[in-house]
Scaffold this motif. Structure first.
Motif, PDB file in Angstrom:
ATOM      1  N   SER A  67      86.433  36.989 -87.333  1.00 31.37           N
ATOM      2  CA  SER A  67      86.759  38.009 -86.327  1.00 31.37           C
ATOM      3  C   SER A  67      85.961  39.284 -86.558  1.00 31.37           C
ATOM      4  O   SER A  67      85.509  39.920 -85.610  1.00 31.37           O
ATOM      5  CB  SER A  67      88.248  38.353 -86.359  1.00 31.37           C
ATOM      6  N   SER A  95      87.896  37.162 -80.195  1.00 31.51           N
ATOM      7  CA  SER A  95      87.597  38.479 -80.774  1.00 31.51           C
ATOM      8  C   SER A  95      86.318  39.040 -80.152  1.00 31.51           C
ATOM      9  O   SER A  95      86.228  40.218 -79.805  1.00 31.51           O
ATOM     10  CB  SER A  95      87.430  38.361 -82.294  1.00 31.51           C
ATOM     11  N   PHE A 141      83.490  41.279 -84.289  1.00 33.63           N
ATOM     12  CA  PHE A 141      83.786  42.684 -84.041  1.00 33.63           C
ATOM     13  C   PHE A 141      82.500  43.504 -84.214  1.00 33.63           C
ATOM     14  O   PHE A 141      82.096  44.259 -83.335  1.00 33.63           O
ATOM     15  CB  PHE A 141      84.854  43.159 -85.032  1.00 33.63           C
ATOM     16  N   ASN A 143      86.406  42.536 -77.953  1.00 33.96           N
ATOM     17  CA  ASN A 143      85.601  43.694 -78.348  1.00 33.96           C
ATOM     18  C   ASN A 143      84.544  44.020 -77.298  1.00 33.96           C
ATOM     19  O   ASN A 143      84.244  45.177 -77.034  1.00 33.96           O
ATOM     20  CB  ASN A 143      84.950  43.446 -79.710  1.00 33.96           C
TER      21      ASN A 143
END
Length: 563
Positions: free
Chosen positions: A316, A457, A320, A461
């Protein structure tokens, strides 16, 4: 894709398969026409996704679009929503795909996603109010998110193990190619009816409608493609799975290679079934609620098991940082960033944006070819530091000259060049490499769930970045670049200190580097070896095709029907 891709085959059989199988990498893709067709087909998914990512940035800066959608474009907050609502749709799409791909099949999920995508594109193309753009982009997002997960999954399951790494990278290449095409189509259609206030609305309707082309080819093409052999085995349709493998490898169904690959898939399936039965005996009746609870518990184990949680964090956080390098801020808002950097007229800024597309595409090519030789860490770390440096240089120049670009043309060009260098750095590093890393860190029994968390994720983001960028550019100006630059540095340090090198590791070695004291993959491996012995997979390696010693797969599965 690193070791252990044999899906838990016995080491004997895997060696024997490697002796029989084709070349790896590019050579392997071109070597077998069937696989090459799959690869090209898969790239359509990437192309569609990339085109969709890039096309809107040019549309946003076209004067006829801005006149028509003035109420939404003039306010940085609503402008952020115009762009990012697609990512929100994609996030929902990704989360629903895992279930659909298992239930409907990978093939029909792709067909469904293409259908949804096309509806969204038609709504956008025919839009007369911002509300249609919002709605259309959300629906398009549902389709794109679903495709971004279903197409790679389908591909990996249909293609031989030795070309999987290249396929992931090829898809990344197709994405950057899609971005490249979208930027130049925007540049061209921007001239329809002049670039000023008299500009025709066709200028932005055509680029949006063009998204239908790859989508329709993809949706039409998949009708003629087979079901995923992996999915067929999960459905208990073994005969069909063997037939699909035999056609894809262009070998007779009883040849060693086809039988080994089939038994590997079968072993993997039995393995997952037995592991579930062992862990959750109470949910084995096959009802909807039991299957739902099984899935839920599998996701829970990602948080409760220490080594899996470490992998969740790596997956993740890699995604990110991939988004917070600001790459999509640049892709979505490039024309407005370039005009902020002193490029006058929207034609010039669209031209500068076109260059971003070209350099990012070219930079992805070496990554595709050499990614498996260099390793993941050096590539990601160097990319992060180069991107951070570019951001900071742009920030300094913007801070000094943002009111006087016209009298400092050199500074403006240096800033543009930095954006281009940034694109190169992303194209060879975080673009392809983060996806490869995220796919290979999981033990087999949980891989699908792990990848879905990482890609959700990514979209979440992506959504936040698209949402806040116009507001940041308006309110904090050069601070935006400082902000993304800081995150790019952090991303480099994160990879340096917290992420182990995963190039070419077997699944057991992957356990060691992720501090797995429970020996998850090792226990997995022992169970897999036992299954491999049981269904006759090990025999393949030991007798190198001594067919008198082996049962045919039909007899095996009469014995195995009980498993």
């Amino acid at each position: 894709m690193g070791g252990g891709h044999a899906g838990g085959a016995s080491p004997y059989a895997a060696k024997h398969r490697q002796a029989l199988q084709g070349k790896s990498g590019w050579a392997g893709l071109v070597h077998n026409r069937k696989i090459f067709a799959n690869a090209v087909f898969a790239s359509l998914g990437g192309l569609l996704y990339g085109y969709n990512q890039g096309v809107f940035s040019g549309v946003l800066s076209m004067s006829s679009f801005d006149q028509r959608m003035a109420s939404a474009v003039s306010n940085p907050g609503t402008k952020g929503w115009l762009v990012s609502i697609l990512e929100l749709g994609a996030w929902v799409g990704v989360l629903s795909t895992g279930y659909l791909a298992d239930k409907l099949s990978r093939k029909y999920t792709i067909m469904l996603a293409v259908g949804v995508f096309c509806v969204g594109v038609v709504v956008q193309t025919a839009a007369f109010q911002p509300s249609s753009i919002y709605g259309g982009r959300f629906i398009t997002g549902l389709g794109v998110g679903s495709l971004s997960m279903a197409v790679p999954l389908y591909n990996a399951e249909l293609s031989p193990p030795e070309v999987r790494g290249s396929l992931i990278a090829l898809q990344q290449l197709a994405i950057t190619f899609g971005i490249l095409i979208s930027f130049w189509i925007d540049y061209g259609t921007n001239y329809i009816g002049g670039t000023g206030s008299g500009q025709s609305e066709v200028a932005w309707r055509i680029p949006l409608a063009m998204q239908l082309v790859p989508a329709i080819i993809l949706g039409f093409g998949i009708i003629f493609m087979p079901f995923s052999p992996r999915w067929l085995v999960n459905q208990g349709r073994d005969e069909e799975a063997v037939a699909v493998l035999s056609r894809a490898r262009r070998l007779p169904p009883d040849s060693d290679l086809v039988q080994i690959e089939f038994l590997e898939i079968k072993a993997q399936y039995i393995f997952e079934k037995e592991l579930n039965a062992l862990k959750f005996p109470q949910f084995q009746d096959g009802s909807f609620s039991s299957n739902f609870k099984l899935g839920l518990h599998a996701y829970m184990s990602l948080v409760t098991s220490r080594t899996l949680f470490y992998r969740v964090i790596v997956g993740s956080m890699t995604m990110f940082f991939q988004q917070w390098t600001g790459v999509n801020a640049i892709l979505y808002y490039a024309p407005s960033i370039f005009s902020d950097l002193g490029m006058t007229g929207n034609t010039t800024s669209l031209l500068a944006t076109g260059v971003v597309g070209v350099v990012m595409f070219l930079a992805t090519i070496p990554a595709v070819i050499w990614i498996d030789k260099v390793g993941r860490k050096p590539v990601l770390i160097s990319g992060a530091f180069i991107m951070a440096t570019c951001h900071l240089i742009v920030a300094v120049l913007t801070a000094l000259y943002h009111n006087s670009w016209s009298s400092h043309p050199t500074a403006g060009w240096v800033a543009c060049a930095c954006v281009w260098v940034f694109s190169v750095a992303f194209g060879y590093s975080w673009g392809p490499c983060s996806w490869i890393l995220v796919a290979e860190i999981w033990p087999l029994s949980i891989r699908g769930k792990g990848v879905s968390i990482a890609s959700s994720s990514n979209w979440m983001n992506n959504f936040i970045v698209g949402q806040v960028t116009p507001t940041m550019l308006t309110h904090i100006g050069f601070g935006t670049f400082v902000f993304f630059g800081a995150f790019a540095f952090l991303g480099g340090f994160f990879i340096m200190f917290f992420v182990p090198e995963t190039k070419g590791l077997t699944l057991e070695e992957m356990d060691d580097v992720f501090g797995d004291r429970e020996g998850l993959a090792v226990a997995d491996q022992q169970r897999q070896n036992a299954i491999a012995d049981r269904i006759g997979l090990t025999a393949f390696g030991q007798h190198k095709g001594g067919s008198d010693n082996e049962k045919s797969s039909h007899e095996l599965f009469d014995d195995e029907g009980k498993a």
